[in-house]
Design a protein around this motif. Structure first.
Motif, PDB file in Angstrom:
ATOM      1  N   ALA A  12       0.820  -1.219   0.000  1.00 32.18           N
ATOM      2  CA  ALA A  12       0.000   0.000   0.000  1.00 32.18           C
ATOM      3  C   ALA A  12       0.853   1.269   0.000  1.00 32.18           C
ATOM      4  O   ALA A  12       0.636   2.176  -0.805  1.00 32.18           O
ATOM      5  N   ALA A  13       1.834   1.359   0.902  1.00 32.82           N
ATOM      6  CA  ALA A  13       2.656   2.566   0.969  1.00 32.82           C
ATOM      7  C   ALA A  13       3.535   2.696  -0.268  1.00 32.82           C
ATOM      8  O   ALA A  13       3.708   3.801  -0.800  1.00 32.82           O
ATOM      9  N   TYR A  14       4.088   1.579  -0.716  1.00 31.33           N
ATOM     10  CA  TYR A  14       4.934   1.610  -1.908  1.00 31.33           C
ATOM     11  C   TYR A  14       4.119   2.034  -3.126  1.00 31.33           C
ATOM     12  O   TYR A  14       4.574   2.859  -3.930  1.00 31.33           O
ATOM     13  N   CYS A  15       2.916   1.493  -3.267  1.00 35.67           N
ATOM     14  CA  CYS A  15       2.037   1.899  -4.369  1.00 35.67           C
ATOM     15  C   CYS A  15       1.756   3.396  -4.295  1.00 35.67           C
ATOM     16  O   CYS A  15       1.794   4.093  -5.317  1.00 35.67           O
ATOM     17  N   ALA A  16       1.473   3.898  -3.109  1.00 39.06           N
ATOM     18  CA  ALA A  16       1.210   5.329  -2.954  1.00 39.06           C
ATOM     19  C   ALA A  16       2.387   6.144  -3.467  1.00 39.06           C
ATOM     20  O   ALA A  16       2.213   7.155  -4.159  1.00 39.06           O
ATOM     21  N   SER A  17       3.609   5.705  -3.143  1.00 40.77           N
ATOM     22  CA  SER A  17       4.784   6.458  -3.564  1.00 40.77           C
ATOM     23  C   SER A  17       4.977   6.416  -5.069  1.00 40.77           C
ATOM     24  O   SER A  17       5.326   7.419  -5.695  1.00 40.77           O
ATOM     25  N   LYS A  18       4.742   5.260  -5.686  1.00 47.43           N
ATOM     26  CA  LYS A  18       4.966   5.146  -7.122  1.00 47.43           C
ATOM     27  C   LYS A  18       3.819   5.749  -7.936  1.00 47.43           C
ATOM     28  O   LYS A  18       4.026   6.242  -9.044  1.00 47.43           O
ATOM     29  N   PHE A  19       2.592   5.736  -7.394  1.00 45.25           N
ATOM     30  CA  PHE A  19       1.518   6.502  -8.021  1.00 45.25           C
ATOM     31  C   PHE A  19       1.915   7.976  -8.058  1.00 45.25           C
ATOM     32  O   PHE A  19       1.672   8.673  -9.044  1.00 45.25           O
ATOM     33  N   ALA A  20       2.520   8.455  -6.975  1.00 41.72           N
ATOM     34  CA  ALA A  20       2.950   9.859  -6.913  1.00 41.72           C
ATOM     35  C   ALA A  20       4.037  10.150  -7.938  1.00 41.72           C
ATOM     36  O   ALA A  20       3.999  11.191  -8.612  1.00 41.72           O
ATOM     37  N   VAL A  21       5.003   9.250  -8.078  1.00 37.76           N
ATOM     38  CA  VAL A  21       6.076   9.457  -9.052  1.00 37.76           C
ATOM     39  C   VAL A  21       5.524   9.463 -10.472  1.00 37.76           C
ATOM     40  O   VAL A  21       5.958  10.266 -11.312  1.00 37.76           O
ATOM     41  N   ARG A  22       4.568   8.600 -10.735  1.00 36.99           N
ATOM     42  CA  ARG A  22       3.961   8.589 -12.076  1.00 36.99           C
ATOM     43  C   ARG A  22       3.231   9.897 -12.352  1.00 36.99           C
ATOM     44  O   ARG A  22       3.363  10.491 -13.435  1.00 36.99           O
ATOM     45  N   GLY A  23       2.462  10.370 -11.385  1.00 30.80           N
ATOM     46  CA  GLY A  23       1.759  11.638 -11.569  1.00 30.80           C
ATOM     47  C   GLY A  23       2.717  12.809 -11.710  1.00 30.80           C
ATOM     48  O   GLY A  23       2.498  13.709 -12.533  1.00 30.80           O
ATOM     49  N   PHE A  24       3.783  12.795 -10.921  1.00 29.03           N
ATOM     50  CA  PHE A  24       4.801  13.838 -11.025  1.00 29.03           C
ATOM     51  C   PHE A  24       5.427  13.845 -12.416  1.00 29.03           C
ATOM     52  O   PHE A  24       5.605  14.909 -13.025  1.00 29.03           O
ATOM     53  N   SER A  25       5.737  12.674 -12.931  1.00 26.88           N
ATOM     54  CA  SER A  25       6.363  12.583 -14.253  1.00 26.88           C
ATOM     55  C   SER A  25       5.445  13.130 -15.334  1.00 26.88           C
ATOM     56  O   SER A  25       5.885  13.869 -16.220  1.00 26.88           O
ATOM     57  N   GLU A  26       4.171  12.780 -15.258  1.00 24.35           N
ATOM     58  CA  GLU A  26       3.209  13.242 -16.254  1.00 24.35           C
ATOM     59  C   GLU A  26       3.050  14.761 -16.201  1.00 24.35           C
ATOM     60  O   GLU A  26       3.070  15.450 -17.235  1.00 24.35           O
ATOM     61  N   ALA A  27       2.922  15.290 -14.991  1.00 17.05           N
ATOM     62  CA  ALA A  27       2.744  16.735 -14.845  1.00 17.05           C
ATOM     63  C   ALA A  27       3.991  17.499 -15.262  1.00 17.05           C
ATOM     64  O   ALA A  27       3.907  18.533 -15.942  1.00 17.05           O
ATOM     65  N   LEU A  28       5.162  17.000 -14.864  1.00 11.23           N
ATOM     66  CA  LEU A  28       6.404  17.689 -15.212  1.00 11.23           C
ATOM     67  C   LEU A  28       6.629  17.664 -16.721  1.00 11.23           C
ATOM     68  O   LEU A  28       7.084  18.654 -17.307  1.00 11.23           O
ATOM     69  N   ARG A  29       6.309  16.554 -17.356  1.00 10.42           N
ATOM     70  CA  ARG A  29       6.447  16.468 -18.819  1.00 10.42           C
ATOM     71  C   ARG A  29       5.610  17.541 -19.497  1.00 10.42           C
ATOM     72  O   ARG A  29       6.056  18.206 -20.444  1.00 10.42           O
ATOM     73  N   ARG A  30       4.404  17.735 -19.031  1.00 11.74           N
ATOM     74  CA  ARG A  30       3.524  18.739 -19.628  1.00 11.74           C
ATOM     75  C   ARG A  30       3.992  20.158 -19.286  1.00 11.74           C
ATOM     76  O   ARG A  30       3.862  21.068 -20.111  1.00 11.74           O
ATOM     77  N   GLU A  31       4.541  20.316 -18.098  1.00 11.82           N
ATOM     78  CA  GLU A  31       5.033  21.626 -17.683  1.00 11.82           C
ATOM     79  C   GLU A  31       6.247  22.055 -18.494  1.00 11.82           C
ATOM     80  O   GLU A  31       6.457  23.251 -18.732  1.00 11.82           O
ATOM     81  N   LEU A  32       7.059  21.083 -18.923  1.00 12.30           N
ATOM     82  CA  LEU A  32       8.286  21.372 -19.660  1.00 12.30           C
ATOM     83  C   LEU A  32       8.125  21.166 -21.169  1.00 12.30           C
ATOM     84  O   LEU A  32       9.112  21.104 -21.896  1.00 12.30           O
ATOM     85  N   ALA A  33       6.889  21.086 -21.637  1.00 13.36           N
ATOM     86  CA  ALA A  33       6.631  20.762 -23.039  1.00 13.36           C
ATOM     87  C   ALA A  33       7.215  21.787 -24.007  1.00 13.36           C
ATOM     88  O   ALA A  33       7.497  21.456 -25.164  1.00 13.36           O
TER      89      ALA A  33
END
Length: 263
Positions: free
Chosen positions: A148-169
């Motif tokens: 559960a905690a590990y999933c929470a952390s990796k869900f966060a990393v995935r969301g961060f990656s998606e948002a940062l990619r769009r921010e730096l487009a």
């Protein structure tokens, strides 16, 4: 990206996937600055490729550690590739994990990753071409019992990656999110290996994972999910989560048995 032209900062270089990334990138001609808490764990890599690899000892969860890394990057003349591979995993029932365990996992997997990336973005902006690679997990897309905690952390990393990619487009900086499935590393102890065997869940070697990460970097992918049928389950979980609910419900007694140490 041409791997031979890459000047790389790689975190988590003393782990299974990180070590293989370092070896394969150095063999491809890249220049690397490796980060770990214990320098002696990086010394074999430095000894093997002294002309390509330099190590820096730093605790990324601490401000002073991240500053030491940034300063080391400046001394080397900058980087054009940041690979955030540092992370920790804890298998076990969520209700049995301590506050300290949960906090330490999130601090390294999420907070330190975001803070180090932010600190290095000004240097990456100085490059004509640059990339941030975040190593996530299949469990960053599928909530899995016992993690559960590990999933929470990796869900966060995935969301961060998606948002940062769009921010730096509108910049030269690309963002790649890589999601390995279960891998034979020290983070997965004998009980996890035994559980995966009983569940018929495949586990990749760190070398195989690293090779696919290098391929994704070379072709400038945005995302790369590793393993079949895991890639299918990621899609099913997004579109038809109840199907995955039912499949995991059947596995739950086995997962609980191993999580409670009753294997």
């Amino acid at each position: 990206m041409n791997l031979a032209d890459c000047r790389i900062l790689l975190t988590g270089a003393s782990g299974g996937i990180g070590e293989q990334l370092a070896l394969q990138l150095a063999a491809a001609g890249a220049q690397l600055l490796l980060v770990a808490r214990q320098r002696e764990r990086l010394e074999p890599l430095v000894a093997r490729y002294p002309e390509r690899i330099e190590a820096v000892c730093a605790d990324l969860t601490q401000y002073a550690g991240r500053e030491a890394v940034v300063e080391a990057v400046r001394r080397r003349g900058g980087i054009n590739l940041l690979i955030n591979a540092a992370g920790v995993n804890r298998f076990g029932l969520f209700e049995q994990q301590s506050d300290e365990t949960i906090a330490a996992l999130l601090q390294l997997n999420v907070t330190a990753t975001l803070q180090l990336t932010q600190a290095l973005l000004p240097l990456l902006h100085q490059e004509e071409q640059a990339m941030v690679v975040n190593v996530g997990s299949t469990l960053g897309s599928i909530g899995y019992p016992g993690y559960a905690a590990y999933c929470a952390s990796k869900f966060a990393v995935r969301g961060f990656s998606e948002a940062l990619r769009r921010e730096l487009a509108d910049t030269p900086i690309k963002v790649l999110y890589v999601a390995p499935r279960a891998t034979h590393t020290a983070m997965n102890d004998a009980s996890v290996v035994a559980m995966n065997a009983e569940l018929n869940s495949a586990m990749d070697t760190p070398a195989a994972v690293a090779a696919q990460v290098l391929e994704a970097i070379a072709h400038e992918r945005k995302e790369r999910y590793l393993g079949w049928p895991e890639k299918l389950f990621v899609r099913l979980n997004a579109l038809l989560p109840r199907l995955v609910d039912r499949a995991l419900r059947k596995q739950l007694p086995i997962i609980q048995r191993f999580a409670r140490g009753q294997s």
